[in-house]
Design a protein around this motif. Structure first.
Motif, PDB file in Angstrom:
ATOM      1  N   ARG A   1     -19.354  18.329  51.676  1.00  0.00           N
ATOM      2  CA  ARG A   1     -20.098  18.146  50.429  1.00  0.00           C
ATOM      3  C   ARG A   1     -21.347  17.350  50.744  1.00  0.00           C
ATOM      4  N   SER A   2     -22.371  17.535  49.955  1.00  0.00           N
ATOM      5  CA  SER A   2     -23.641  16.866  50.249  1.00  0.00           C
ATOM      6  C   SER A   2     -23.495  15.348  50.249  1.00  0.00           C
ATOM      7  N   ASP A   3     -22.533  14.828  49.472  1.00  0.00           N
ATOM      8  CA  ASP A   3     -22.340  13.374  49.380  1.00  0.00           C
ATOM      9  C   ASP A   3     -22.020  12.737  50.717  1.00  0.00           C
TER      10      ASP A   3
ATOM     11  N   ALA B   1     -22.050  14.919  53.795  1.00  0.00           N
ATOM     12  CA  ALA B   1     -22.500  15.798  54.883  1.00  0.00           C
ATOM     13  C   ALA B   1     -23.552  15.122  55.744  1.00  0.00           C
ATOM     14  N   ALA B   2     -24.481  14.404  55.113  1.00  0.00           N
ATOM     15  CA  ALA B   2     -25.540  13.749  55.882  1.00  0.00           C
ATOM     16  C   ALA B   2     -24.961  12.718  56.826  1.00  0.00           C
TER      17      ALA B   2
END
Length: 260
Positions: free
Chosen positions: A244-246, A248-249
């Motif tokens: 999820r983008s939350d 992933a970074a």
């Protein structure tokens, strides 16, 4: 169809595992709804808490507990029911009933009725042996923020009394205890408890996705998360895996860091 395996993802221990636990809160769903969830997500559920006093009034409880046992998911009796039994002088009867019903775990808390820390430790001791005990710390009342310095001593004492895990209070709302009224994490509380007993002995109640993402970013995919809504089990697993983008970074940054 074979499970996909083409992505580089964090390793996750298979069940039964001791870290990376997902502890869900059951508000009283019927066995059919529980069966639907377990059919797709049993591998991602480690503790199933039957919330509040729903176990006492749910006519379908035996069927649900049998279903959970068949999927290898331990059921935990919510702390509120045990607190009410304690207040009425019926804690021993409550524990005997829970054991006979098939609960493998019980939560011991003191956020609903008057109970001293010493009485809480005694209650933990009376449950150890028949159950795996989860001891909850923190305030339940909105606006009541215990100072971070008060949490570690109770957490350590509860573990010394025989509890296996400490649970930090967050409730279903995610606006008390570990969080402020707006649902923001109180880092002073989190860090104090983690430093006192070790992060892997703490289940952080985190019902909101932003809260779950915060804990995964802070402690990694093997952080223990509690009071997860039944509908969010797969979502939480994607947070752990950086899908999820939350998170992933964070995952990509770690993967790309490498040795200097």
């Amino acid at each position: 169809m074979a499970d996909p395996s083409f992505l580089d993802l964090p390793a996750r221990a298979a069940k039964p595992r001791s870290t990376g636990l997902t502890h869900v809160l059951d508000p009283g769903v019927p066995p059919g709804a529980a069966a639907d969830l377990l059919a797709s997500a049993a591998a991602h559920v480690d503790i199933w808490k039957v919330g509040w006093g729903t176990a006492y009034v749910d006519a379908a409880l035996p069927a649900k507990l049998e279903l959970l046992a068949g999927h290898g998911v331990p059921a935990c009796l919510g702390g509120t029911l045990l607190e009410i039994a304690f207040a009425q002088g019926r804690a021993r009867e409550c524990l005997a009933w829970a054991h006979d019903a098939g609960f493998a775990m019980v939560e011991v808390s003191r956020g609903t009725v008057d109970m001293t820390p010493a009485e809480k430790r005694a209650l933990i001791g009376s449950a150890v042996g028949r159950f795996t005990v989860l001891a909850e710390v923190g305030a339940k009342s909105p606006g009541e923020q215990l100072a971070a310095r008060t949490w570690p001593a109770e957490a350590r004492a509860d573990l010394d009394a025989g509890a296996s895990l400490v649970v930090t209070e967050g409730r279903q709302s995610g606006t008390v205890g570990t969080f402020d009224a707006a649902g923001r994490v109180r880092p002073d509380v989190v860090e104090a408890v983690a430093a006192a007993v070790g992060v892997h002995r703490v289940v952080f109640e985190a019902p909101r996705s932003a809260q779950q993402a915060w804990f995964v970013r802070r402690f990694g995919p093997d952080v223990n998360l509690g009071n997860v809504a039944l509908s969010d089990v797969l979502s939480v697993e994607t947070l752990r895996l950086g899908l999820r983008s939350d998170t992933a970074a964070t995952r990509q940054d770690a993967a790309g860091a490498g040795p200097a």
